[in-house]
Design a protein around this motif. Structure first.
Motif, PDB file in Angstrom:
ATOM      1  N   UNK A  42      32.457  -8.600 -56.837  1.00  0.00           N
ATOM      2  CA  UNK A  42      32.856  -7.574 -55.877  1.00  0.00           C
ATOM      3  C   UNK A  42      31.837  -7.501 -54.733  1.00  0.00           C
ATOM      4  N   UNK A  43      30.542  -7.498 -55.085  1.00  0.00           N
ATOM      5  CA  UNK A  43      29.503  -7.428 -54.057  1.00  0.00           C
ATOM      6  C   UNK A  43      28.188  -7.966 -54.596  1.00  0.00           C
ATOM      7  N   UNK A  44      27.476  -8.711 -53.756  1.00  0.00           N
ATOM      8  CA  UNK A  44      26.098  -9.097 -54.052  1.00  0.00           C
ATOM      9  C   UNK A  44      25.173  -8.636 -52.924  1.00  0.00           C
ATOM     10  N   UNK A  45      25.671  -7.660 -52.121  1.00  0.00           N
ATOM     11  CA  UNK A  45      24.874  -7.130 -51.021  1.00  0.00           C
ATOM     12  C   UNK A  45      24.135  -5.889 -51.503  1.00  0.00           C
ATOM     13  N   UNK A  46      22.920  -6.085 -51.968  1.00  0.00           N
ATOM     14  CA  UNK A  46      22.122  -4.997 -52.518  1.00  0.00           C
ATOM     15  C   UNK A  46      21.855  -3.895 -51.500  1.00  0.00           C
ATOM     16  N   UNK A  47      21.931  -4.239 -50.210  1.00  0.00           N
ATOM     17  CA  UNK A  47      21.634  -3.259 -49.167  1.00  0.00           C
ATOM     18  C   UNK A  47      22.690  -2.163 -49.087  1.00  0.00           C
ATOM     19  N   UNK A  48      23.924  -2.465 -49.508  1.00  0.00           N
ATOM     20  CA  UNK A  48      25.019  -1.502 -49.381  1.00  0.00           C
ATOM     21  C   UNK A  48      25.510  -0.961 -50.715  1.00  0.00           C
ATOM     22  N   UNK A  49      25.014  -1.484 -51.828  1.00  0.00           N
ATOM     23  CA  UNK A  49      25.569  -1.106 -53.128  1.00  0.00           C
ATOM     24  C   UNK A  49      25.430   0.388 -53.405  1.00  0.00           C
ATOM     25  N   UNK A  50      24.270   0.961 -53.141  1.00  0.00           N
ATOM     26  CA  UNK A  50      24.066   2.380 -53.442  1.00  0.00           C
ATOM     27  C   UNK A  50      25.047   3.245 -52.657  1.00  0.00           C
ATOM     28  N   UNK A  51      25.223   2.962 -51.366  1.00  0.00           N
ATOM     29  CA  UNK A  51      26.151   3.755 -50.558  1.00  0.00           C
ATOM     30  C   UNK A  51      27.590   3.552 -50.997  1.00  0.00           C
ATOM     31  N   UNK A  52      27.946   2.346 -51.392  1.00  0.00           N
ATOM     32  CA  UNK A  52      29.307   2.087 -51.872  1.00  0.00           C
ATOM     33  C   UNK A  52      29.583   2.844 -53.157  1.00  0.00           C
ATOM     34  N   UNK A  53      28.603   2.879 -54.050  1.00  0.00           N
ATOM     35  CA  UNK A  53      28.777   3.588 -55.323  1.00  0.00           C
ATOM     36  C   UNK A  53      28.874   5.093 -55.095  1.00  0.00           C
ATOM     37  N   UNK A  54      28.027   5.643 -54.244  1.00  0.00           N
ATOM     38  CA  UNK A  54      28.063   7.082 -53.976  1.00  0.00           C
ATOM     39  C   UNK A  54      29.385   7.511 -53.355  1.00  0.00           C
ATOM     40  N   UNK A  55      30.022   6.643 -52.609  1.00  0.00           N
ATOM     41  CA  UNK A  55      31.260   6.989 -51.909  1.00  0.00           C
ATOM     42  C   UNK A  55      32.446   7.184 -52.840  1.00  0.00           C
ATOM     43  N   UNK A  56      32.270   6.920 -54.137  1.00  0.00           N
ATOM     44  CA  UNK A  56      33.408   6.974 -55.070  1.00  0.00           C
ATOM     45  C   UNK A  56      33.668   8.358 -55.638  1.00  0.00           C
ATOM     46  N   UNK A  57      32.683   9.289 -55.569  1.00  0.00           N
ATOM     47  CA  UNK A  57      32.863  10.613 -56.170  1.00  0.00           C
ATOM     48  C   UNK A  57      32.386  11.702 -55.215  1.00  0.00           C
ATOM     49  N   UNK A  58      32.835  12.949 -55.474  1.00  0.00           N
ATOM     50  CA  UNK A  58      32.420  14.076 -54.639  1.00  0.00           C
ATOM     51  C   UNK A  58      30.918  14.304 -54.739  1.00  0.00           C
TER      52      UNK A  58
END
Length: 481
Positions: A297-313
């Motif tokens: 799905x992703x190997x871009x460590x720079x964006x992983x945290x923001x992508x994960x946070x965007x999934x829940x309130x």
């Protein structure tokens, strides 16, 4: 006195690499410049405290540091000017077997009240320059607090030049240190001195948890350019990704990986541990995210945290839409200048490239330290994803990666606002779970013993126990913006 109460006296200073003609200088008037004896260390500390408390001011922390002469003597030579009545002044120079820089240095040069007016500061400086010449160094680099105006006058008179572009170090008072350099005339050929490291103290000798991490497991794909600068390979799937609430994922990372800790923080604070399963039994330099079918799905460590946070309130509260542009800008700075900066310093292909990378890294830490002098978090009073990314770097740098930068590398304590800020973040619920605190060696494991997979963190001047200091609260007194 019983055997258990016996005090072991400190050993005499190791002078094996000091040229014989520099071991003792007769200065006239019954005064001599020489190495301090261990039984004089307490007196040297008192004289230095008097010297730095007369005509200028120092913080209580620095005053306490001045008295720790025995600790400093583990990696430095303590030189004194003395007469029949005791110590008049002192200066510290690095022991050559421990010194790695291209330039020599000296520090904590001070003359007590009884030695004032005898030009002893000049003689101590002159002796330090003579050591630099004998060891083959082309110059000296020294640091000084802005209020040490008498010392600055001496340095200018001797021939030192101020280097404002090198002024990246910040001390406990929040002041940025002045930098001065001096070109050594006619340096001798560099003597053959085998590089050494001060003894490393292991927490749990021969314990399985004490296995030292191999840096090879933390080397990301990349290559060196012509001057030895390390450049990591870009990700194959760059940019953010959208994670679907009903889908399952698997995150491959390591608790030790500098690039992966922010994603671990985001996974926990977003409350998606059941949706994004963790594989922490692998040694990987960069985290990778796969879907339930095993596709990347992703190997871009720079964006992983923001992508994960965007999934829940709960996660989006840390990455709010109104602040995303500012958070993204800060993240780019953190990832490029700090994470990749640490990698460039550690994995450099030449000593010169490594030193340059360290200087840039310290300057960037200084920028952030200044920013946090007037605000609780990076964007004000509210915690955001940018703080998680920065915290992930700071704790990994200080407790793990700093030990790979060589003896004398800067510590987080050298940046007082960053140091207090990072400790404050560690206290927040959910920022670090017990497993990570155990892995970092900040908490004991189930058997009551402490892990040390990176070995003992390098000692920090003035802190008897760095790990316990990390568990203290944020004690900043914030100024006005």
């Amino acid at each position: 006195m019983s055997t258990a109460e016996t005090v072991v006296a400190p050993a005499a200073q190791d002078a094996r690499f000091v040229p014989p003609d520099l071991l003792r200088w007769e200065l006239g008037g019954g005064r001599v410049l020489r190495l301090a004896r261990p039984d004089e260390y307490d007196e040297v500390g008192r004289v230095l405290q008097e010297a730095f408390g007369t005509g200028c001011w120092v913080t209580p922390m620095y005053r306490d540091h001045l008295a720790r002469v025995a600790e400093r003597a583990a990696a430095a030579h303590v030189w004194v000017v003395a007469d029949a009545d005791g110590i008049l002044g002192a200066v510290l120079t690095p022991r050559p077997e421990f010194h790695r820089d291209d330039l020599f240095t000296f520090n904590i040069l001070g003359v007590g009240p009884r030695g004032r007016g005898l030009d002893l500061g000049w003689r101590l400086t002159d002796h330090s320059v003579a050591l630099a010449r004998a060891y083959g160094y082309p110059g000296l680099e020294i640091r000084s607090s802005p209020q040490m105006t008498a010392a600055h006058a001496l340095y200018y008179r001797y021939g030192f030049v101020r280097r404002t572009e090198w002024e990246t170090a910040v001390v406990d008072s929040g002041q940025r240190l002045f930098a001065f350099t001096y070109r050594v005339p006619d340096p001798q050929p560099r003597p053959a001195i085998r590089p050494e490291e001060p003894p490393t103290v292991r927490i749990l000798p021969d314990h399985p948890l004490e296995a030292i991490v191999s840096l090879e497991n933390h080397l990301p794909p990349g290559q060196h350019d012509a001057v030895g600068d390390f450049r990591a390979t870009p990700p194959t799937r760059p940019g953010p990704v959208v994670l679907h609430p009903g889908s399952g994922y698997r995150l491959f990372t390591s608790l030790d990986a500098l690039r992966g800790r922010a994603a671990l923080l985001a996974r926990r604070l977003a409350g998606v541990a059941d949706q994004i399963l963790l594989r922490e039994d692998v040694d990987v330099a960069s985290p990778t995210l796969y879907d339930s079918a095993g596709d990347l799905v992703s190997d871009d460590w720079r964006h992983l945290a923001r992508s994960i946070l965007s999934t829940t309130a709960a996660g989006r509260a840390l990455y709010p839409s109104g602040l995303r542009a500012e958070i993204d800008t800060l993240d780019e700075f953190i990832h490029t200048d700090l994470v990749e900066g640490i990698e460039r310093a550690i994995f450099a292909g030449s000593d010169a490239a490594g030193r340059i990378a360290q200087r840039v890294l310290y300057a960037r830490l200084g920028d952030l330290d200044q920013r946090l002098s007037t605000r609780r978090y990076l964007l004000g009073e509210n915690l955001t994803e940018a703080d998680l990314s920065l915290f992930a770097v700071l704790i990994g740098f200080d407790l793990e990666y700093r030990g790979q930068l060589g003896w004398g590398a800067a510590s987080l304590v050298d940046y007082p606002n960053l140091w207090a800020y990072a400790r404050g973040l560690l206290q927040l619920p959910g920022v670090a779970d017990d497993a990570e605190l155990v892995a970092l060696g900040l908490l004991p494991g189930p058997d009551g013993r402490y892990a040390g997979s990176w070995g003992e963190p390098p000692a920090v001047e003035g802190l008897p126990d760095l790990r316990s200091a990390w568990l203290e609260e944020d004690d900043r007194e914030l100024g006005a913006a």
